[in-house]
Scaffold this motif. Sequence first.
Motif, PDB file in Angstrom:
ATOM      1  N   PHE A 126       0.911  -1.298   0.008  1.00  0.00           N
ATOM      2  CA  PHE A 126      -0.040   0.012  -0.105  1.00  0.00           C
ATOM      3  C   PHE A 126       0.766   1.316   0.076  1.00  0.00           C
ATOM      4  CE2 PHE A 126      -3.401  -2.569   2.426  1.00  0.00           C
ATOM      5  CZ  PHE A 126      -3.986  -2.958   1.230  1.00  0.00           C
ATOM      6  N   GLU A 127       1.995   1.333   0.642  1.00  0.00           N
ATOM      7  CA  GLU A 127       2.698   2.403   0.856  1.00  0.00           C
ATOM      8  C   GLU A 127       3.277   2.896  -0.462  1.00  0.00           C
ATOM      9  OE1 GLU A 127       3.589   5.564   2.849  1.00  0.00           O
ATOM     10  OE2 GLU A 127       2.666   3.945   4.312  1.00  0.00           O
ATOM     11  N   GLN A 128       3.988   1.545  -0.858  1.00  0.00           N
ATOM     12  CA  GLN A 128       4.711   2.009  -2.370  1.00  0.00           C
ATOM     13  C   GLN A 128       3.921   2.721  -3.355  1.00  0.00           C
ATOM     14  OE1 GLN A 128       5.033  -1.468  -4.791  1.00  0.00           O
ATOM     15  NE2 GLN A 128       6.300  -0.583  -6.033  1.00  0.00           N
ATOM     16  N   ARG A 129       2.572   1.955  -3.185  1.00  0.00           N
ATOM     17  CA  ARG A 129       1.513   2.714  -4.247  1.00  0.00           C
ATOM     18  C   ARG A 129       1.044   4.121  -4.057  1.00  0.00           C
ATOM     19  NH1 ARG A 129      -0.453  -0.926  -8.566  1.00  0.00           N
ATOM     20  NH2 ARG A 129       0.986  -2.616  -8.539  1.00  0.00           N
ATOM     21  N   TRP A 130       0.935   4.172  -2.719  1.00  0.00           N
ATOM     22  CA  TRP A 130       0.508   5.548  -2.301  1.00  0.00           C
ATOM     23  C   TRP A 130       1.575   6.501  -2.770  1.00  0.00           C
ATOM     24  CZ3 TRP A 130      -3.840   7.341   0.031  1.00  0.00           C
ATOM     25  CH2 TRP A 130      -4.047   8.338   0.553  1.00  0.00           C
ATOM     26  N   LYS A 131       2.730   6.080  -2.422  1.00  0.00           N
ATOM     27  CA  LYS A 131       3.905   6.982  -3.212  1.00  0.00           C
ATOM     28  C   LYS A 131       3.593   7.253  -4.491  1.00  0.00           C
ATOM     29  CE  LYS A 131       7.278   6.637   0.538  1.00  0.00           C
ATOM     30  NZ  LYS A 131       7.520   5.449   1.155  1.00  0.00           N
ATOM     31  N   ILE A 132       3.393   6.475  -5.399  1.00  0.00           N
ATOM     32  CA  ILE A 132       3.258   6.547  -6.899  1.00  0.00           C
ATOM     33  C   ILE A 132       2.106   7.548  -6.952  1.00  0.00           C
ATOM     34  CG2 ILE A 132       2.683   5.489  -8.990  1.00  0.00           C
ATOM     35  CD1 ILE A 132       4.331   3.076  -7.681  1.00  0.00           C
ATOM     36  N   GLY A 133       1.136   7.123  -6.302  1.00  0.00           N
ATOM     37  CA  GLY A 133      -0.160   8.179  -6.296  1.00  0.00           C
ATOM     38  C   GLY A 133      -1.089   7.717  -7.321  1.00  0.00           C
ATOM     39  N   GLY A 134      -2.305   8.492  -7.384  1.00  0.00           N
ATOM     40  CA  GLY A 134      -3.524   8.275  -8.260  1.00  0.00           C
ATOM     41  C   GLY A 134      -4.081   6.870  -7.998  1.00  0.00           C
ATOM     42  N   PHE A 135      -4.621   6.318  -8.950  1.00  0.00           N
ATOM     43  CA  PHE A 135      -5.262   5.052  -8.840  1.00  0.00           C
ATOM     44  C   PHE A 135      -4.458   3.889  -8.378  1.00  0.00           C
ATOM     45  CE2 PHE A 135      -8.335   7.775 -11.325  1.00  0.00           C
ATOM     46  CZ  PHE A 135      -9.331   7.829 -10.570  1.00  0.00           C
ATOM     47  N   ALA A 136      -3.011   4.155  -8.339  1.00  0.00           N
ATOM     48  CA  ALA A 136      -2.242   3.032  -8.044  1.00  0.00           C
ATOM     49  C   ALA A 136      -2.493   2.168  -7.078  1.00  0.00           C
ATOM     50  CB  ALA A 136      -0.850   3.602  -8.081  1.00  0.00           C
ATOM     51  N   ILE A 137      -3.134   2.745  -5.987  1.00  0.00           N
ATOM     52  CA  ILE A 137      -3.381   2.251  -4.652  1.00  0.00           C
ATOM     53  C   ILE A 137      -4.290   0.918  -4.906  1.00  0.00           C
ATOM     54  CG2 ILE A 137      -4.982   3.987  -3.989  1.00  0.00           C
ATOM     55  CD1 ILE A 137      -2.845   2.401  -1.277  1.00  0.00           C
ATOM     56  N   LEU A 138      -5.266   1.116  -5.780  1.00  0.00           N
ATOM     57  CA  LEU A 138      -6.356   0.224  -5.917  1.00  0.00           C
ATOM     58  C   LEU A 138      -5.803  -1.108  -6.534  1.00  0.00           C
ATOM     59  CD1 LEU A 138      -9.422   2.360  -6.776  1.00  0.00           C
ATOM     60  CD2 LEU A 138      -8.847   1.470  -4.603  1.00  0.00           C
ATOM     61  N   GLY A 139      -4.602  -0.969  -7.007  1.00  0.00           N
ATOM     62  CA  GLY A 139      -4.014  -2.259  -7.696  1.00  0.00           C
ATOM     63  C   GLY A 139      -2.911  -2.729  -6.921  1.00  0.00           C
ATOM     64  N   ALA A 140      -2.850  -2.402  -5.759  1.00  0.00           N
ATOM     65  CA  ALA A 140      -2.034  -2.900  -4.843  1.00  0.00           C
ATOM     66  C   ALA A 140      -1.978  -4.311  -4.656  1.00  0.00           C
ATOM     67  CB  ALA A 140      -1.902  -2.410  -3.449  1.00  0.00           C
ATOM     68  N   PHE A 141      -3.349  -5.002  -4.899  1.00  0.00           N
ATOM     69  CA  PHE A 141      -3.533  -6.234  -4.697  1.00  0.00           C
ATOM     70  C   PHE A 141      -4.762  -6.576  -5.649  1.00  0.00           C
ATOM     71  CE2 PHE A 141      -1.625  -5.558  -0.939  1.00  0.00           C
ATOM     72  CZ  PHE A 141      -0.650  -6.693  -0.724  1.00  0.00           C
TER      73      PHE A 141
END
Length: 536
Positions: free
Chosen positions: A272-287
């Motif tokens: 989650f943290e890695q994708r939060w740093k990337i930003g945008g909708f990335a977090i919803l693809g963490a899994f």
Amino acid sequence: MKDLAATPSVDMLIVGAGFAGLYMLYKARSLGLNALVIEGAPSVGGTWYHNRYPGARVDIQSMEYSFSFDEALQQEWHWSERYAPQPELLRYANHVADRFALRDGIRLSTRMAGAHFDEAAQRWTVRAEGGQRWSALFLVMASGPLSSPNLPDFAGLKDFAGPVHHTADWPHEPVDFSGQRVAVVGTGSSAVQAIPIIARQARELTVFQRTAAYAAPAHNAPLDPEFEARIKADYAGFRARNRRMHGGFGSLLPPNPVSALAASAEEREAAFEQRWKIGGFAILGAFNDLLLNEQSNALVAEFVRGKIRSTVKDPRTAQLLSPTHTIGCKRLCVDSGYYDTFNRPNVQLVDISRAPIERFTARGVRTGGREFEFDALVLATGFDAMTGTMLRLDLRGRSGLTIQQKWHAGPLNYLGLTIAGFPNLFNIAGPGSTSAFTNVIVAIEQHVDWIADCIGHLHAKGLSTIEATEPAEAAWAEHVNAAARRTVFLSCNSWYLGANIPGKPRMFMPLAGGFPQYAERCAQVARNGYEGFVLA
Ligand SMILES: Cc1cc2nc3c(=O)[nH]c(=O)nc-3n(C[C@H](O)[C@H](O)[C@H](O)COP(=O)(O)OP(=O)(O)OC[C@H]3O[C@@H](n4cnc5c(N)ncnc54)[C@H](O)[C@@H]3O)c2cc1C
């Protein structure tokens, strides 16, 4: 609808000059059709003409949210930022209109009032609000999925003495809130973009919130020239890879193909943290199951609530800003400093979830037994989404069937593109297609290409009409429902369901099944000789 003989005739009439209408006109001309666009606004650009509130910008990266149909266009256009702001998107739409010499096929400030299907002539008679008429063989509704602003019926709104601005109908001259007390009603995507900027300008800002929003940081920045060069070195390949993604974007960061429930707490946090740093909708693809499984969804929702708690200093405000519904069930907002704005001394948050707005007064608003005063009001109350624009029209198909009758229980259609009883009418980026879950420009290009191929097929076969059958339409409605049932999208009240509009039938409108699967299904229907349609 009389005087048909005196009515100018076109092969295709296109309603709307947003990205859908522009590309449809380009494509129709490439088929040799005599096509005309009518647009209610005095400019091309659609969404990006109307939504000019402070902070308005795209939330899918601009290298992706742009046309792919012309290699020279995508090579020559330069986006200044990772997420382009509204003025740049509007310039882009104008550039497309000029570059492809489309303007002489567009009648601006011409709003369609209605269209009737003339069964004897097998053509549409289209009427504009100004009284102009056209006879058209094909009618393409490129009138936008989010083009009818929702103005709630607030008691006393007319009594408010100051200026009232809807985010989707923002004034064209600059609005200066300096020194003013400003109120914002609503906390969806537009509000989340506008609030940080208004807060920096206004003396005081009061935000009235019914439902807290999940927002992921955009980390917007000037576009990295190396990244731009890398994409442009193989733009066609990049576009093709994006078209294979569930939402038509994000191929540089595919979803992690693992369930959130299969990961350890540490692995989840790291992802989650890695994708939060990337930003945008990335977090919803963490899994791969965050939007499919409520337990997995709860894990990422709690992660975002943790971010809110660690950003917002006042615990009560942090609590109020923390959503309790499933994340992604309402469109995830993408922000630039939204939560942090509530740390400013000039910003207050008012919860109207339990004590709704009672009425507006000359000086402000009354809610929860309290009176709030302000000088200017911003309504960020969203849209009558997906169907609102079509349902406002006097649109009649065979036997005088109105669109209001046809859609009384929700938007029935086939492939999201066509409606039984409404021959030769096509709808771009509307309900029943993946548009709302997609990079919408990718959805538009696929729709326009499909329509063009369909018309090419009719021509090749010496035919002139195509109409969806009712059984195909009923099966499609079930397909759309079944796709929604496999997700978390039915677990909250969203505009996808029509829940933001009182009295609107509850039907899950967009197709949640994934863009590649949807595009393949549309292509398969065509390959199979347009199964589910009657061609004549
Ligand atoms: C604030 C905002 C931000 C968005 N951000 C994103 C994003 O980040 N990514 C994304 O993929 N999508 C986004 N969208 C969705 C966006 O609507 C689409 O991306 C895209 O712009 C739709 O293009 P369109 O041409 O289909 O419709 P629109 O751009 O809405 O154009 C429709 C046009 O039809 C005209 N029209 C409507 N009715 C009539 C009539 N009766 N007669 C004549 N003209 C009529 C309207 O005036 C309008 O100009 C956003 C939408 C909004 C509102």
